[in-house]
Design a protein around this motif. Structure first.
Motif, PDB file in Angstrom:
ATOM      1  N   GLU A  91     -31.029 -18.187  -9.302  1.00 15.39           N
ATOM      2  CA  GLU A  91     -30.653 -19.170 -10.325  1.00 15.39           C
ATOM      3  C   GLU A  91     -31.230 -20.546  -9.997  1.00 15.39           C
ATOM      4  O   GLU A  91     -31.714 -21.257 -10.877  1.00 15.39           O
ATOM      5  CB  GLU A  91     -29.130 -19.238 -10.462  1.00 15.39           C
ATOM      6  N   VAL A 102     -34.988 -20.554 -10.700  1.00 12.22           N
ATOM      7  CA  VAL A 102     -35.242 -20.612 -12.143  1.00 12.22           C
ATOM      8  C   VAL A 102     -34.935 -22.016 -12.659  1.00 12.22           C
ATOM      9  O   VAL A 102     -35.719 -22.592 -13.423  1.00 12.22           O
ATOM     10  CB  VAL A 102     -34.405 -19.541 -12.894  1.00 12.22           C
ATOM     11  N   ASP A 103     -33.789 -22.584 -12.248  1.00  9.11           N
ATOM     12  CA  ASP A 103     -33.417 -23.936 -12.686  1.00  9.11           C
ATOM     13  C   ASP A 103     -34.476 -24.969 -12.304  1.00  9.11           C
ATOM     14  O   ASP A 103     -34.724 -25.919 -13.041  1.00  9.11           O
ATOM     15  CB  ASP A 103     -32.065 -24.352 -12.079  1.00  9.11           C
ATOM     16  N   SER A 153     -37.574 -24.366 -12.069  1.00  7.92           N
ATOM     17  CA  SER A 153     -38.840 -23.888 -12.661  1.00  7.92           C
ATOM     18  C   SER A 153     -39.817 -23.372 -11.609  1.00  7.92           C
ATOM     19  O   SER A 153     -41.043 -23.427 -11.792  1.00  7.92           O
ATOM     20  CB  SER A 153     -39.500 -24.982 -13.504  1.00  7.92           C
ATOM     21  N   SER A 166     -37.660 -17.858 -16.148  1.00  7.79           N
ATOM     22  CA  SER A 166     -36.278 -17.491 -16.471  1.00  7.79           C
ATOM     23  C   SER A 166     -36.116 -15.995 -16.693  1.00  7.79           C
ATOM     24  O   SER A 166     -35.011 -15.466 -16.589  1.00  7.79           O
ATOM     25  CB  SER A 166     -35.804 -18.259 -17.703  1.00  7.79           C
ATOM     26  N   THR A 167     -37.182 -15.326 -16.956  1.00 11.00           N
ATOM     27  CA  THR A 167     -37.100 -13.875 -17.192  1.00 11.00           C
ATOM     28  C   THR A 167     -36.664 -13.115 -15.950  1.00 11.00           C
ATOM     29  O   THR A 167     -36.164 -12.005 -16.063  1.00 11.00           O
ATOM     30  CB  THR A 167     -38.456 -13.334 -17.686  1.00 11.00           C
ATOM     31  N   LEU A 178     -34.190 -13.653 -14.126  1.00 12.94           N
ATOM     32  CA  LEU A 178     -32.738 -13.466 -14.113  1.00 12.94           C
ATOM     33  C   LEU A 178     -32.343 -12.263 -14.957  1.00 12.94           C
ATOM     34  O   LEU A 178     -31.375 -11.570 -14.662  1.00 12.94           O
ATOM     35  CB  LEU A 178     -32.011 -14.722 -14.604  1.00 12.94           C
ATOM     36  N   GLU A 179     -33.093 -12.012 -16.019  1.00 10.85           N
ATOM     37  CA  GLU A 179     -32.796 -10.869 -16.883  1.00 10.85           C
ATOM     38  C   GLU A 179     -33.193  -9.559 -16.220  1.00 10.85           C
ATOM     39  O   GLU A 179     -32.504  -8.556 -16.348  1.00 10.85           O
ATOM     40  CB  GLU A 179     -33.528 -11.020 -18.216  1.00 10.85           C
TER      41      GLU A 179
END
Length: 152
Positions: free
Chosen positions: A51, A54-55, A57, A61-62, A64-65
């Motif tokens: 996280e 991703v936060d 950059s 963000s993908t 996390l999925e």
């Protein structure tokens, strides 16, 4: 091959993060200043790291999925065993409570029987004393009649 923090920071990836031991993931989290509890599970700390990356950059963000962390260790088995153990503990506690209540009930019944026995004995003594009193009175009456007959 030992974990190289500088190499990971230079080129972080989900794949490499997945391959790390908990102690290595902790090093990564500390490097980035990510707050976590030392007793947290490996996958929880790894989720915090992902996280953060991703936060900031650093990773898209993908990730996390797609990076749903399925434990590769025995976490599920351990959780199941923990639940079974908790169930057994609760059952034993319930059994101890039932046994305690049974002992208390038996004690109350014993005390009640003892009170009833004492009450019966008291009544029997009273009845015996009353009977003896009546017999003495009858003897007194009999003696007085006898004396009256002898005098008359």
């Amino acid at each position: 091959m030992p974990f190289n923090l500088d190499k990971f920071v230079a080129s972080p990836s989900v794949e490499e993060l997945d391959s790390l031991k908990k102690s290595d993931i902790v090093k990564v989290a500390k490097h980035y200043g990510i707050e976590f509890q030392p007793l947290m599970r490996k996958d929880e700390i790894k989720r915090y790291v992902l996280e953060y990356l991703v936060d900031e950059s650093i990773l898209p963000s993908t990730v996390l999925e797609t990076a749903i962390t399925v434990p590769t260790d025995n976490t599920f088995e351990l959780k199941r065993l923990e639940m079974e153990m908790n169930k057994e503990i609760r059952l034993k506690e319930m059994e101890r409570e039932r046994e305690r209540e049974e002992r208390e009930r038996e004690e109350r019944e014993r005390e009640e029987r003892e009170r009833e026995r004492e009450e019966r004995e008291r009544k029997e003594r009273e009845m015996q004393m009353q009977k003896e009193k009546e017999e003495r009175e009858m003897q007194c009456i009999g003696k007085k009649r006898q004396e009256n007959m002898n005098l008359g």
